[in-house]
Scaffold this motif. Structure first.
Motif, PDB file in Angstrom:
ATOM      1  N   LYS A 102       0.853  -1.186   0.000  1.00 15.17           N
ATOM      2  CA  LYS A 102       0.000   0.000   0.000  1.00 15.17           C
ATOM      3  C   LYS A 102       0.890   1.238   0.000  1.00 15.17           C
ATOM      4  CE  LYS A 102      -4.278   1.641   2.102  1.00 15.17           C
ATOM      5  NZ  LYS A 102      -5.260   1.422   3.189  1.00 15.17           N
ATOM      6  N   GLY A 143     -12.886   0.092 -12.750  1.00 13.70           N
ATOM      7  CA  GLY A 143     -13.688   0.587 -11.633  1.00 13.70           C
ATOM      8  C   GLY A 143     -14.832  -0.325 -11.258  1.00 13.70           C
ATOM      9  N   GLY A 149      -8.375  -1.011  -5.429  1.00 17.13           N
ATOM     10  CA  GLY A 149      -8.144   0.130  -4.553  1.00 17.13           C
ATOM     11  C   GLY A 149      -6.702   0.585  -4.583  1.00 17.13           C
ATOM     12  N   HIS A 150      -6.175   0.992  -3.415  1.00 21.92           N
ATOM     13  CA  HIS A 150      -4.821   1.525  -3.311  1.00 21.92           C
ATOM     14  C   HIS A 150      -3.748   0.432  -3.410  1.00 21.92           C
ATOM     15  CE1 HIS A 150      -5.845   5.677  -2.138  1.00 21.92           C
ATOM     16  NE2 HIS A 150      -6.887   5.125  -1.533  1.00 21.92           N
ATOM     17  N   SER A 155      -5.319   0.161  -9.333  1.00 20.56           N
ATOM     18  CA  SER A 155      -6.383   0.984  -9.903  1.00 20.56           C
ATOM     19  C   SER A 155      -5.816   2.160 -10.673  1.00 20.56           C
ATOM     20  CB  SER A 155      -7.317   1.472  -8.791  1.00 20.56           C
ATOM     21  OG  SER A 155      -8.337   2.292  -9.333  1.00 20.56           O
ATOM     22  N   GLU A 207     -11.766  10.526  -4.595  1.00 23.76           N
ATOM     23  CA  GLU A 207     -11.369   9.188  -5.058  1.00 23.76           C
ATOM     24  C   GLU A 207     -11.503   9.057  -6.567  1.00 23.76           C
ATOM     25  OE1 GLU A 207     -13.484   9.799  -2.679  1.00 23.76           O
ATOM     26  OE2 GLU A 207     -12.629   8.973  -0.832  1.00 23.76           O
ATOM     27  N   SER A 212      -8.324   5.995  -7.613  1.00 24.12           N
ATOM     28  CA  SER A 212      -7.790   4.993  -6.687  1.00 24.12           C
ATOM     29  C   SER A 212      -8.833   4.085  -6.050  1.00 24.12           C
ATOM     30  CB  SER A 212      -7.032   5.715  -5.557  1.00 24.12           C
ATOM     31  OG  SER A 212      -7.889   6.612  -4.873  1.00 24.12           O
ATOM     32  N   ALA A 213     -10.087   4.167  -6.482  1.00 28.36           N
ATOM     33  CA  ALA A 213     -11.131   3.366  -5.833  1.00 28.36           C
ATOM     34  C   ALA A 213     -12.113   2.835  -6.869  1.00 28.36           C
ATOM     35  CB  ALA A 213     -11.859   4.207  -4.784  1.00 28.36           C
ATOM     36  N   SER A 214     -12.817   1.788  -6.487  1.00 33.97           N
ATOM     37  CA  SER A 214     -13.843   1.219  -7.356  1.00 33.97           C
ATOM     38  C   SER A 214     -15.093   2.089  -7.318  1.00 33.97           C
ATOM     39  CB  SER A 214     -14.193  -0.198  -6.905  1.00 33.97           C
ATOM     40  OG  SER A 214     -14.820  -0.168  -5.625  1.00 33.97           O
ATOM     41  N   ALA A 217     -17.040   1.444  -4.123  1.00 29.59           N
ATOM     42  CA  ALA A 217     -16.458   2.075  -2.935  1.00 29.59           C
ATOM     43  C   ALA A 217     -16.803   3.555  -2.874  1.00 29.59           C
ATOM     44  CB  ALA A 217     -14.949   1.882  -2.925  1.00 29.59           C
ATOM     45  N   MET A 218     -16.979   4.180  -4.046  1.00 26.43           N
ATOM     46  CA  MET A 218     -17.335   5.597  -4.096  1.00 26.43           C
ATOM     47  C   MET A 218     -18.842   5.811  -4.034  1.00 26.43           C
ATOM     48  SD  MET A 218     -14.635   7.240  -6.855  1.00 26.43           S
ATOM     49  CE  MET A 218     -14.779   5.953  -8.105  1.00 26.43           C
TER      50      MET A 218
END
Length: 342
Positions: A102, A143, A149-150, A155, A207, A212-214, A217-218
């Motif tokens: 990470k 995505g 993610g991170h 991503s 994000e 950096s996120a799916s 997740a957002m």
């Protein structure tokens, strides 16, 4: 010379935005100007920096080149991953924690840059249009993976790879074409309009800007692809608008262009100290100008000769700058002794 000056000027401008963006990031929500600037900058400054990296990519695939990339990118990643873990401990006595999977803060770029070079081995054999269509499709589709993610910067690697590939295929002919006055006028209008829009509606999730996120997740599963596609379009529009306005002449700052990686890696240490110690605060919108000056000073300092001399062994694993300095010092001392003897 103009071509080199243009790209070095562009690299310096984009790295300035990276530093400036990181300076104002903790102050989001405090001032309208900060929220607008932050969104406006983050729409295009990462894509622009990635595009510049793609332009300078060699695209070789032999073993020696891959070993060189590992030394240039992965070793500094490991070193700075540990360094960024030490800073909070020195300031706040936080517990020791290093997770290599990470990346700390801005170090994701090193992992992604290494992966982009690997991806380029395959994509350089495709036509530019076909390759870009595939790259953008992957960037949109990644995505949809809920656990993305991170971790390992996977991503961001796929989200921003289209800009790296775009930079790889970009040539000076396009830049020369964009330098016509009619395009400069359009570029100013585009950048101004989008800043006003950001001033009125600073609503793009961080994000999504970071890549950096799916989508899940957002919380934008239903519109995720449309949102990222729209952001892609805005980023392309703004990046090339900025490039249209970048000067082609040599200036004092042009010489800093080859050393933007130093600024990228080292500025985080400074800003982490600044953040943790609470040294910077803004009370009114004009304070943004002071932070811009501070960001410029950081870029100039981290591109300076003495910083290069002391940090090159860590960042590039060689001592070219130190050898040059020692040679110059030796020559100066010899000249001084010769002058004294006469």
């Amino acid at each position: 010379m103009q071509r080199l000056a243009f790209f070095d000027n562009a690299k310096v401008f984009f790295i300035f935005l990276v530093v400036f963006g990181h300076l104002i990031q903790p102050m989001q929500g405090d001032l309208i100007s900060v929220d607008a600037l932050y969104q406006w900058i983050y729409i295009f400054h990462i894509p622009g920096f990635v595009l510049m990296s793609g332009y300078f990519a060699k695209g070789r695939s032999d073993q020696s080149f891959l070993v060189k990339m590992m030394k240039k990118l992965l070793l500094p990643f490991l070193l700075f991953q540990v360094l960024y873990s030490i800073v909070p401990i020195l300031i706040n006595t936080d517990p020791w924690y290093v997770a290599l999977y990470k990346p700390h803060w801005s170090l994701w770029f090193l992992l992604s840059l290494f992966c982009w070079h690997l991806l380029l081995i395959a994509f350089k054999h495709l036509s530019p249009i076909k390759g870009l269509m595939i790259a953008f499709s992957i960037g949109l589709g990644i995505g949809l993976v809920p656990f993305i993610g991170h971790e390992f910067s996977i991503s961001r690697t796929f989200v921003f790879f289209p800009f790296f590939l775009m930079g790889y295929w970009m040539d000076q002919t396009l830049i020369t074409y964009l330098k016509e006055m009619k395009f400069k006028v359009v570029a100013v209008l585009i950048l101004t309009i989008l800043f006003v829009v950001s001033l009125v509606m600073p609503v793009i999730p961080d994000e999504l800007l970071f890549g950096s996120a799916s989508y899940s997740a957002m919380g934008i599963e239903s519109i995720g692809i449309i949102a990222r596609l729209s952001l892609y379009a805005l980023a392309i529009l703004m990046v090339f608008s900025v490039l249209t306005l970048i000067p082609t002449k040599n200036y004092q700052i042009t010489a800093m262009g080859p050393y933007t990686l130093y600024v990228y890696l080292l500025h985080g240490v400074i800003i982490q100290f600044v953040r943790e110690l609470g040294l910077l605060r803004m009370n009114e919108n004009l304070d943004v100008l002071a932070l811009a000056i501070i960001a410029g000073a950081i870029v100039m300092f981290l591109s300076s000769r003495y910083v290069l001399i002391f940090t090159q062994p860590i960042i590039e694993m060689n001592t070219v700058w130190a050898q040059k300095w020692l040679k110059t010092r030796s020559q100066q001392q010899m000249n001084y002794r010769n002058h004294q003897s006469t």
